[in-house]
Design an enzyme around this catalytic site. Sequence first.
Site, PDB file in Angstrom:
ATOM      1  CB  CYS A 156      93.092  69.254 104.711  1.00 42.23           C
ATOM      2  SG  CYS A 156      94.467  68.255 104.243  1.00 42.23           S
ATOM      3  CB  CYS A 192      93.008  63.795 113.545  1.00 43.49           C
ATOM      4  SG  CYS A 192      94.149  61.804 113.866  1.00 43.49           S
ATOM      5  CB  SER A 242      95.889  62.274 105.403  1.00 46.86           C
ATOM      6  OG  SER A 242      96.449  62.654 105.965  1.00 46.86           O
ATOM      7  CG  LEU A 243      93.112  56.883 100.653  1.00 47.48           C
ATOM      8  CD1 LEU A 243      93.648  57.111  99.861  1.00 47.48           C
ATOM      9  CD2 LEU A 243      92.811  55.689 101.249  1.00 47.48           C
ATOM     10  CB  CYS A 282      99.791  64.431 118.830  1.00 49.75           C
ATOM     11  SG  CYS A 282      99.906  65.335 117.003  1.00 49.75           S
ATOM     12  CB  CYS A 305      92.390  70.469 108.995  1.00 45.89           C
ATOM     13  SG  CYS A 305      93.785  70.394 109.989  1.00 45.89           S
ATOM     14  CB  SER A 332     100.567  61.969 109.195  1.00 47.77           C
ATOM     15  OG  SER A 332      99.628  62.014 108.552  1.00 47.77           O
ATOM     16  CB  CYS A 387      99.620  73.804 107.903  1.00 43.68           C
ATOM     17  SG  CYS A 387      99.850  72.797 106.382  1.00 43.68           S
ATOM     18  CG  ASN A 405      88.036  64.257 115.837  1.00 42.95           C
ATOM     19  OD1 ASN A 405      87.643  63.520 117.113  1.00 42.95           O
ATOM     20  ND2 ASN A 405      89.627  63.913 114.982  1.00 42.95           N
ATOM     21  CD  GLU A 412      95.964  74.124 119.869  1.00 44.50           C
ATOM     22  OE1 GLU A 412      95.381  74.473 120.525  1.00 44.50           O
ATOM     23  OE2 GLU A 412      96.219  73.427 119.055  1.00 44.50           O
TER      24      GLU A 412
END
Length: 357
Positions: free
Chosen positions: A115, A347, A228-229, A104, A118, A204, A111, A304, A91
Amino acid sequence: MQKPHFYDLTYNHLVTLLESKELNPTGASKLFRWHYKFKKTEKCELELSKATQEFIYETFNFQLPEIVTAVESDDQTVKLLLKLSDGETVETVIIPFQNKYSICLSSQVGCAMKCSFCYTGTQGLKRHLNSHEIVSQIIVAWNWLLIHRSSSEGSSAIGQKTIKSIVFMGQGEPLHNFDQVKKSIEILLDQHGFSFGKERITISTAGYLPGLKRWLADDMPNVNIALSLHSPMAEKRNKLIPLNLRYPLEEVLEIIEQIPMQKKQFITFEYLLIDEFNDSSDDAHATAQLVKDKKTLMNLIPFNPIPGLTFKRSRDENVQNFKNILESYKIPSMIRTTKGDDILAACGQLKSKNLNA
Ligand code: SF4
């Protein structure tokens, strides 16, 4: 046998190739201008010798990913589901910003980082994208805009300056696919083609240390970096980003701080605000302590929601409180307006679809 992809070639590589065939090397700048600056998908016939045309268009594959679906959000964000030549999908998201757009990009199918907040992380890694599959996402997105957004925008019609920025924040951990991402950035920066400024491109990362070390060692162009903290506290960060168990934040920051930055550059820290998990005053103070001496911008992103997850978006008052505490330490921060969440384009909400199933 499959032809090699034109969109995999850097400018220097193309020049060398034309020279090796005893063709005029100025053809490289004409081809870059045609296919990248003007983003044309048909053959470049003007100004290019017949011999060069024959060589280029017979040797190389110019196939672009196919748009399977284009879903538009109420806020004009567009999520393109693109089918790659092997049937895998990724995407790409087009995000409007004051008559211009950010694109983006995805860097992998799926991946490996898993995470926990995600959607992409739930599907695991299928494969890395090649540089042509990264670069071509921009050509496809730009041409979609040309067809669908030109007339509605009147004087601000789609043109060369339509794309304001490129962010590697789609599917995948870009630094896990270092070589292909680096090559795609070299193509995006090249002055003969897209000619993006370094300050308009952001990578990122979740903190993939081997990739960050290569950034330092392998002449990566100094584009912007965002980390990404999501929490300065190991226990909480481990829960959100399991990679933190292997590559702890302290080691990641040590390398990031060695990456050369231009005067106007800073490290962006992305901080997802999750209700009653990492959005308290204590979390804000700990975050401020961590970043207060760094040249930084904090991006605060209200979480989100994604299907199947119990995490909830922080309440507005907690988001504002977090920002106020950072400001009391004089740390620049912005609350990122969530774009495209109604179409799962925000995100952490992206996921490939298996069209072969
Ligand atoms: S947030 Fe980024 S690094 Fe983490 S699983 Fe999702 S795509 Fe991968």
